[in-house]
Structure formats: structure tokens, C-alpha cells
Design a protein around this motif. Structure first.
Motif, PDB file in Angstrom:
ATOM      1  N   SER A  32       0.838  -1.187   0.000  1.00 59.59           N
ATOM      2  CA  SER A  32       0.000   0.000   0.000  1.00 59.59           C
ATOM      3  C   SER A  32       0.878   1.243   0.000  1.00 59.59           C
ATOM      4  CB  SER A  32      -0.897  -0.015   1.252  1.00 59.59           C
ATOM      5  OG  SER A  32      -0.107   0.129   2.411  1.00 59.59           O
ATOM      6  N   PRO A  33       0.257   2.451  -0.211  1.00 58.30           N
ATOM      7  CA  PRO A  33       1.050   3.677  -0.199  1.00 58.30           C
ATOM      8  C   PRO A  33       1.789   3.833   1.114  1.00 58.30           C
ATOM      9  CG  PRO A  33      -1.164   4.084  -1.025  1.00 58.30           C
ATOM     10  CD  PRO A  33      -1.156   2.695  -0.478  1.00 58.30           C
ATOM     11  N   PRO A  34       3.082   4.134   1.095  1.00 60.09           N
ATOM     12  CA  PRO A  34       3.842   4.259   2.340  1.00 60.09           C
ATOM     13  C   PRO A  34       3.395   5.469   3.143  1.00 60.09           C
ATOM     14  CG  PRO A  34       5.157   5.006   0.463  1.00 60.09           C
ATOM     15  CD  PRO A  34       3.903   4.436  -0.106  1.00 60.09           C
ATOM     16  N   SER A  35       3.380   5.308   4.466  1.00 60.83           N
ATOM     17  CA  SER A  35       2.967   6.430   5.299  1.00 60.83           C
ATOM     18  C   SER A  35       4.071   7.478   5.396  1.00 60.83           C
ATOM     19  CB  SER A  35       2.586   5.918   6.694  1.00 60.83           C
ATOM     20  OG  SER A  35       3.666   5.179   7.249  1.00 60.83           O
ATOM     21  N   GLY A  36       5.344   7.029   5.412  1.00 64.06           N
ATOM     22  CA  GLY A  36       6.460   7.974   5.404  1.00 64.06           C
ATOM     23  C   GLY A  36       6.462   8.845   6.632  1.00 64.06           C
ATOM     24  N   PRO A  37       7.373   9.817   6.678  1.00 65.62           N
ATOM     25  CA  PRO A  37       7.412  10.723   7.820  1.00 65.62           C
ATOM     26  C   PRO A  37       6.218  11.658   7.806  1.00 65.62           C
ATOM     27  CG  PRO A  37       9.004  11.391   6.156  1.00 65.62           C
ATOM     28  CD  PRO A  37       8.454  10.089   5.709  1.00 65.62           C
ATOM     29  N   GLY A  38       5.596  11.798   8.921  1.00 64.01           N
ATOM     30  CA  GLY A  38       4.448  12.687   8.986  1.00 64.01           C
ATOM     31  C   GLY A  38       3.192  11.976   8.542  1.00 64.01           C
ATOM     32  N   ALA A  39       2.114  12.695   8.563  1.00 69.67           N
ATOM     33  CA  ALA A  39       0.808  12.112   8.263  1.00 69.67           C
ATOM     34  C   ALA A  39       0.476  12.144   6.778  1.00 69.67           C
ATOM     35  CB  ALA A  39      -0.282  12.857   9.039  1.00 69.67           C
ATOM     36  N   ASP A  40       1.299  12.792   5.960  1.00 69.05           N
ATOM     37  CA  ASP A  40       0.942  12.939   4.549  1.00 69.05           C
ATOM     38  C   ASP A  40       1.939  12.239   3.630  1.00 69.05           C
ATOM     39  OD1 ASP A  40       3.086  14.547   4.886  1.00 69.05           O
ATOM     40  OD2 ASP A  40       2.267  16.281   3.827  1.00 69.05           O
ATOM     41  N   GLY A  41       2.644  11.200   4.129  1.00 68.66           N
ATOM     42  CA  GLY A  41       3.617  10.513   3.307  1.00 68.66           C
ATOM     43  C   GLY A  41       3.011   9.804   2.111  1.00 68.66           C
ATOM     44  N   TRP A  42       1.704   9.531   2.140  1.00 67.05           N
ATOM     45  CA  TRP A  42       1.047   8.848   1.031  1.00 67.05           C
ATOM     46  C   TRP A  42       0.728   9.800  -0.126  1.00 67.05           C
ATOM     47  CZ3 TRP A  42      -3.804  10.813  -0.035  1.00 67.05           C
ATOM     48  CH2 TRP A  42      -4.408  11.564   0.982  1.00 67.05           C
ATOM     49  N   ARG A  43       0.910  11.106   0.087  1.00 69.23           N
ATOM     50  CA  ARG A  43       0.558  12.093  -0.946  1.00 69.23           C
ATOM     51  C   ARG A  43       1.694  12.215  -1.970  1.00 69.23           C
ATOM     52  NH1 ARG A  43      -1.897  14.659   3.717  1.00 69.23           N
ATOM     53  NH2 ARG A  43      -4.147  14.930   3.341  1.00 69.23           N
ATOM     54  N   LEU A  44       1.538  11.556  -3.112  1.00 66.53           N
ATOM     55  CA  LEU A  44       2.538  11.643  -4.177  1.00 66.53           C
ATOM     56  C   LEU A  44       2.427  12.980  -4.904  1.00 66.53           C
ATOM     57  CD1 LEU A  44       2.171   8.048  -5.701  1.00 66.53           C
ATOM     58  CD2 LEU A  44       3.657   8.803  -3.848  1.00 66.53           C
ATOM     59  N   VAL A  50     -10.663   0.228   2.182  1.00 68.04           N
ATOM     60  CA  VAL A  50      -9.835  -0.528   3.128  1.00 68.04           C
ATOM     61  C   VAL A  50      -8.359  -0.403   2.758  1.00 68.04           C
ATOM     62  CG1 VAL A  50      -9.323  -2.824   4.011  1.00 68.04           C
ATOM     63  CG2 VAL A  50     -11.701  -2.124   3.687  1.00 68.04           C
ATOM     64  N   PHE A  51      -8.043  -0.504   1.471  1.00 64.70           N
ATOM     65  CA  PHE A  51      -6.651  -0.412   1.022  1.00 64.70           C
ATOM     66  C   PHE A  51      -6.057   0.946   1.394  1.00 64.70           C
ATOM     67  CE2 PHE A  51      -3.461   0.648  -2.200  1.00 64.70           C
ATOM     68  CZ  PHE A  51      -2.629  -0.463  -2.128  1.00 64.70           C
ATOM     69  N   LEU A  52      -6.814   2.016   1.168  1.00 61.88           N
ATOM     70  CA  LEU A  52      -6.321   3.342   1.510  1.00 61.88           C
ATOM     71  C   LEU A  52      -6.157   3.504   3.018  1.00 61.88           C
ATOM     72  CD1 LEU A  52      -8.370   5.570  -0.968  1.00 61.88           C
ATOM     73  CD2 LEU A  52      -5.941   5.017  -1.099  1.00 61.88           C
ATOM     74  N   ARG A  53      -7.118   3.007   3.777  1.00 57.81           N
ATOM     75  CA  ARG A  53      -7.034   3.121   5.240  1.00 57.81           C
ATOM     76  C   ARG A  53      -5.786   2.410   5.754  1.00 57.81           C
ATOM     77  NH1 ARG A  53     -10.708   3.351   9.473  1.00 57.81           N
ATOM     78  NH2 ARG A  53     -11.701   5.000   8.272  1.00 57.81           N
ATOM     79  N   LYS A  54      -5.491   1.231   5.209  1.00 58.10           N
ATOM     80  CA  LYS A  54      -4.321   0.488   5.639  1.00 58.10           C
ATOM     81  C   LYS A  54      -3.024   1.190   5.235  1.00 58.10           C
ATOM     82  CE  LYS A  54      -6.549  -2.667   7.682  1.00 58.10           C
ATOM     83  NZ  LYS A  54      -6.525  -2.689   9.158  1.00 58.10           N
ATOM     84  N   GLY A  55      -3.086   2.093   4.262  1.00 59.62           N
ATOM     85  CA  GLY A  55      -1.907   2.852   3.865  1.00 59.62           C
ATOM     86  C   GLY A  55      -1.752   4.154   4.614  1.00 59.62           C
ATOM     87  N   GLY A  56      -2.589   4.373   5.608  1.00 57.29           N
ATOM     88  CA  GLY A  56      -2.469   5.570   6.419  1.00 57.29           C
ATOM     89  C   GLY A  56      -3.245   6.759   5.903  1.00 57.29           C
ATOM     90  N   VAL A  57      -4.152   6.543   4.946  1.00 53.57           N
ATOM     91  CA  VAL A  57      -4.923   7.653   4.378  1.00 53.57           C
ATOM     92  C   VAL A  57      -6.112   7.958   5.288  1.00 53.57           C
ATOM     93  CG1 VAL A  57      -6.249   8.436   2.386  1.00 53.57           C
ATOM     94  CG2 VAL A  57      -4.223   6.994   2.054  1.00 53.57           C
ATOM     95  N   ASP A  58      -6.297   9.233   5.567  1.00 57.34           N
ATOM     96  CA  ASP A  58      -7.403   9.671   6.412  1.00 57.34           C
ATOM     97  C   ASP A  58      -8.695   9.619   5.612  1.00 57.34           C
ATOM     98  OD1 ASP A  58      -9.096  10.758   8.260  1.00 57.34           O
ATOM     99  OD2 ASP A  58      -8.325  12.810   8.088  1.00 57.34           O
ATOM    100  N   LEU A  59      -9.631   8.772   6.038  1.00 57.56           N
ATOM    101  CA  LEU A  59     -10.918   8.637   5.349  1.00 57.56           C
ATOM    102  C   LEU A  59     -12.057   9.107   6.243  1.00 57.56           C
ATOM    103  CD1 LEU A  59     -10.526   5.191   3.527  1.00 57.56           C
ATOM    104  CD2 LEU A  59     -10.385   7.467   2.545  1.00 57.56           C
TER     105      LEU A  59
END
Length: 335
Positions: free
Chosen positions: A9-21, A309-318
Motif C-alpha cells: 500500500s502507499p507508504p505512510s512515510g514521515p508525517g501524516a501525509d507521506g502517502w501524498r505523491l 480498506v486499502f487506503l485506510r491500511k496505507g495511512g490515508v485519512d478517510l
């Protein structure tokens, strides 16, 4: 607190917005795309190899019995239900479980004709090739030595499904209700007889009674004798419909009908586990409840829940009012 990370899934990375490419700030940067969801991965298998294993497909015993009835009767299976209930995926599940090879697909639209599904003859291309040869040779080619007509005849998905073989092919006729009103009746004779004729080949002289033509399978040719294609095993025909219109009684009489209902909560949990088997499903229930509440007042598809579910597991705020509205949007009615 570090956001949870599901493998692939999209990496969470540092901070809460690491999934934002994509940032939307006009700045160019190099980014590494994470692995796509399992149901959005596209791989090309070598020519002639076995198709890759499809995603898990779960169906109840009662529905499976209807599929078996169509298989035993050698009748087309007419599958109806709301969008996103897995009608088209059923054809791939049958092909996989019964080891019937690559699914032949015929997506129907308002311009689809029976002729296109059976075969196409490129008469213009053959004429151009003949003229080119004549110009290069500066003379008329001897009789019977023009361009090979088989190179200009290609069987469509239905035509390829009717080619004689030891085991039946699986043919998906997708969204037949989007086609012309006469298309179901046009299919009746082919479904009843299991054969069709290619007049362009039937008219050839006796010394050309056997012609190898192209098929809907990549780089494959099959022989056609006297212009007639007749199946030895009737194909497994799966016809899907979204119920946009009724079909003629004569057509319905020749089909076995299967209505796929929207999966309930327990079935949805099983589907999520099957598609995201390595994920921690501790917080799936919250999304599932939201999904069921929204589906009660408007159409939603199962893959929308999988996306959430996939986005939630990648740390995306839903959270409601944000991305959740874009992912779990209604499919029917006014947007």
C-alpha cells in the motif's frame, strides 16, 4: 503515532501525509510509486502461457449450483445484478477453477453486431496487397497466387469460442443490454446450432477448401474447412446484464438465469480477507458499517469498499466529509 502500513500500500512515510505523491504546488520532484492494489496490477504473460491466477471470487452454494446447471445443460448463463457485484468476474472464476484457459471477451455497446463477434474480413486490405504485388511484378499474378485470404479473416471472440476443441472455451458477453434491441435474437441461431459460415471462404474453389485464419487469441491461427466453423464442445457462455432492458422470451428460454445479489456484511468481510489477506482487519468494521449504511440509500460496488480498506491500511485519512466521499460515492442517481 505512526500510521499503519499494509504491504503493497502507499507508504505512510514521515508525517501524516507521506502517502501524498501529488502535492498540487507546481513543484517537480522524483517520487517512487508504491505497489498498486492487488486488483489493479497489470502484468503481461508470455504468448501461449497460462493466464495468471485471478483474484479470489467468492460465491454462495446456491449461486454456484446455477452455474453448474448451465455447464451441464451447455446453455448460456445470463447473469444479472447491480454494477460491482462481480458479474463479469464470474467468467474468469469459472475459467480458472475449470482450467479452461484465457477468457474470450466481447464487450457489447450500441454499435455491436453479431458479424463483429463472429469474424471480420478485411477486403480492402487484401485488395491493396493484391494491387501492390501487381505493381511490383508489373503483371497479373497467376490465378490462386494472390494474397492469402486467411491473413485477412480474423475470428471474433464468439467465432473463436466456436472453434472445435477438446475442452470448451469461456466466452464473456459483457453488458448485452447495451446492444441493439435485435442483438439477442440475432444470437439465437448461433447458440442453437453452435456453428456459423464465413461466405468469403465458402465461395473459394475446391483446391482452397481449407484456409487457416486468424483468431481472437494473439498470434493464433486455426483451419476453417469450406468456410464453416462448428464447435465440438459448446463454449461456456457468460452473459452479463445490468437490467437496463428486458430480453425477448425466445432468448431467455435458451439461457439459465442467475441473479447475483449484493453481498451482506459477512460475505463482504470474507471478500476483504480474500483480497487483502495480509492486512490487519481490526478497523475494517467501521468502514464496513459506513459502506452498508451508504449502500442502503444508493448503489455502491464491492470494489469501492476494497478501495477504502486499502487506503485506510496505507495511512490515508478517510474521515467523513473528506476523501471518504470520493471513494464511497453513489453509483446511481444524481452525484
Amino acid at each position: 503515532m505512526t500510521a499503519p502500513h499494509y504491504p503493497g500500500s502507499p507508504p505512510s512515510g514521515p508525517g501524516a501525509d507521506g502517502w501524498r505523491l501529488f502535492r498540487g504546488d507546481g513543484q517537480s520532484r522524483q517520487v517512487t510509486f508504491p505497489e498498486a492494489p492487488p486488483w489493479r496490477r497489470f502484468t503481461s504473460a508470455p504468448s501461449g502461457s497460462e493466464p495468471s491466477k485471478p483474484l479470489p471470487y467468492l460465491i454462495g452454494p446456491a449461486e454456484a449450483d446455477v452455474v453448474n446447471a448451465a455447464l451441464l445443460l451447455r446453455r448460456p448463463l445470463l447473469v444479472t445484478g447491480h454494477p460491482g457485484t462481480g458479474k463479469s468476474s464470474l467468467a474468469h472464476a469459472v475459467a480458472h477453477e475449470l482450467s479452461l484457459g484465457r477468457v474470450l471477451s466481447w464487450p457489447v455497446n450500441s454499435r455491436s453486431t453479431l458479424q463483429d463477434a463472429l469474424y471480420r474480413y478485411d477486403a480492402i486490405g487484401r485488395l491493396r496487397e493484391s494491387n501492390l504485388r501487381r505493381e511490383q511484378a508489373c503483371e497479373e499474378p497467376p490465378h490462386g497466387q494472390g494474397p492469402d485470404i486467411g491473413s485477412y479473416v480474423r475470428l471474433g471472440p464468439l467465432g473463436t469460442a466456436l472453434v472445435p476443441s477438446e475442452r470448451p472455451r469461456v466466452l464473456l458477453v459483457d453488458e448485452l443490454d447495451k446492444g441493439d434491441v435485435d442483438l439477442p435474437n440475432d444470437l439465437l441461431a448461433v447458440f442453437e446450432d453452435g456453428e456459423f459460415e464465413i461466405p468469403e471462404l465458402a465461395r473459394l474453389p475446391e483446391e482452397q477448401d481449407r484456409v487457416e485464419v486468424l483468431t481472437a487469441d494473439p498470434e493464433a491461427r486455426v483451419p476453417v474447412v469450406r468456410g464453416r466453423v462448428r464447435c465440438s464442445e459448446f463454449p461456456v457462455v457468460v452473459i452479463t446484464s445490468n437490467g437496463e432492458r428486458e430480453f425477448p422470451p425466445a432468448f431467455l428460454r435458451r439461457c439459465v438465469r442467475l441473479e447475483i445479489a449484493e453481498p451482506d456484511g459477512n460475505r463482504l468481510r470474507d471478500i476483504v480477507r480474500a483480497h487483502l489477506e495480509d492486512a490487519d482487519l481490526a478497523d475494517v468494521d467501521e468502514l464496513l458499517d459506513t459502506f452498508l449504511d451508504r449502500r442502503a440509500s444508493g448503489e455502491l460496488a464491492t470494489d469501492q469498499l476494497l478501495n477504502a480498506v486499502f487506503l485506510r491500511k496505507g495511512g490515508v485519512d478517510l474521515s467523513p466529509g473528506g476523501l471518504l466521499e470520493a471513494v464511497l460515492h453513489r453509483l446511481g442517481g444524481t452525484v
